[in-house]
Design a protein around this motif. Structure first.
Motif, PDB file in Angstrom:
ATOM      1  N   ARG A 109      27.058  12.941  53.698  1.00  0.00           N
ATOM      2  CA  ARG A 109      26.006  13.830  53.194  1.00  0.00           C
ATOM      3  C   ARG A 109      25.147  13.124  52.142  1.00  0.00           C
ATOM      4  N   ALA A 110      25.788  12.433  51.206  1.00  0.00           N
ATOM      5  CA  ALA A 110      25.027  11.724  50.175  1.00  0.00           C
ATOM      6  C   ALA A 110      24.182  10.613  50.783  1.00  0.00           C
ATOM      7  N   MET A 111      24.756   9.872  51.713  1.00  0.00           N
ATOM      8  CA  MET A 111      24.010   8.789  52.351  1.00  0.00           C
ATOM      9  C   MET A 111      22.859   9.324  53.191  1.00  0.00           C
ATOM     10  N   ARG A 112      23.109  10.410  53.904  1.00  0.00           N
ATOM     11  CA  ARG A 112      22.069  10.980  54.759  1.00  0.00           C
ATOM     12  C   ARG A 112      20.883  11.459  53.931  1.00  0.00           C
ATOM     13  N   LEU A 113      21.147  12.164  52.842  1.00  0.00           N
ATOM     14  CA  LEU A 113      20.057  12.644  51.991  1.00  0.00           C
ATOM     15  C   LEU A 113      19.268  11.481  51.406  1.00  0.00           C
ATOM     16  N   SER A 114      19.960  10.401  51.066  1.00  0.00           N
ATOM     17  CA  SER A 114      19.283   9.234  50.514  1.00  0.00           C
ATOM     18  C   SER A 114      18.421   8.541  51.561  1.00  0.00           C
ATOM     19  N   ILE A 115      18.925   8.449  52.781  1.00  0.00           N
ATOM     20  CA  ILE A 115      18.145   7.826  53.856  1.00  0.00           C
ATOM     21  C   ILE A 115      16.931   8.687  54.205  1.00  0.00           C
ATOM     22  N   GLU A 116      17.113  10.005  54.228  1.00  0.00           N
ATOM     23  CA  GLU A 116      15.995  10.904  54.533  1.00  0.00           C
ATOM     24  C   GLU A 116      14.893  10.814  53.477  1.00  0.00           C
ATOM     25  N   ALA A 117      15.262  10.437  52.254  1.00  0.00           N
ATOM     26  CA  ALA A 117      14.268  10.330  51.186  1.00  0.00           C
ATOM     27  C   ALA A 117      13.431   9.062  51.281  1.00  0.00           C
TER      28      ALA A 117
END
Length: 230
Positions: A109-117
């Motif tokens: 979840r943390a990695m996904r949100l960072s990649i989406e940003a």
């Protein structure tokens, strides 16, 4: 951490080893799944997303029991793995696996949100200049999302340090083999006079978790400064 008995030191060392192995083993799959969920649309995406987050909503004991059914010595896959010498149940490696499963959703979840940003126009510009998908990820996406990836890894590590339900269900509570900090604290609370040792281990657990968070903040801030300087 003076005053710890050899048995308590063993529990501390085992917890650190289990948490480190669980986190390191999850990094590659976690990054891959996070990137898929953030950057790709494909049939079954919602199902994958649900499966990744399932350990967050299931009781940890249920997750541990499912692991036992699948990877226990008589499990669906465990029996076949045992024949070639790979055993997870009632081993410290099983504790690491259980911790990895429980921490995986937090990491993803943390990695996904960072990649989406990450601005997709930067990725498209790199692709336009001839970079392939892997090169774009390594040179653009990963560096820009690094603070979030670090945060995800630390969250998974902290979850592994505190994991109890899935671990004790899958690998039991064997001193020196699978007895991590939470299991040791639980055991001490069940015996007369165990309050003092339980408190010592609780303070150790808090100290390790706070240290991990401080290191995470330092690394994330350092990565952010590098990106700003770049």
């Amino acid at each position: 951490m003076p005053g710890l008995t050899p048995e308590e030191w063993t529990a501390v060392a085992l917890s650190l080893r289990v948490a480190a192995v669980a986190t390191l083993a999850s990094l590659g799959p976690g990054l891959a799944v996070a990137w898929l969920l953030a950057r790709r649309r494909f049939p079954g995406r919602a199902l994958l997303d649900g499966l990744v987050h399932l350990p967050l909503i299931l009781p940890p004991v249920v997750t541990g029991y499912l692991l036992l059914l699948v990877l226990g010595r008589r499990g669906t896959l465990g029996a076949a793995l045992a024949e070639i010498g790979i055993v997870f149940s009632f081993r410290w490696t099983g504790a690491a696996l259980a911790c990895a499963v429980m921490g995986f959703p937090l990491m993803v979840r943390a990695m996904r949100l960072s990649i989406e940003a990450v601005d997709r126009r930067l990725e498209q510009a790199a692709a336009t200049l001839g970079a392939g998908p892997l090169a774009v990820f390594v040179t653009v996406t990963l560096p820009l999302s690094l603070p979030g990836c670090i945060a995800g890894a630390v969250l998974a590590f902290a979850k592994a340090m505190g994991e109890f339900g899935a671990t004790i269900t899958f690998v039991s509570n064997i001193p020196g083999e699978t007895q991590t900090l939470p299991s040791a604290i639980y055991t001490l609370t069940q015996v007369p006079g165990g309050e003092g040792p339980a408190l010592r281990l609780t303070l150790v657990s808090i100290a390790v978790s706070v240290t991990a968070l401080l290191i995470s903040e330092f690394l994330a801030a350092r990565a952010g400064r590098r990106l700003g300087a770049g």
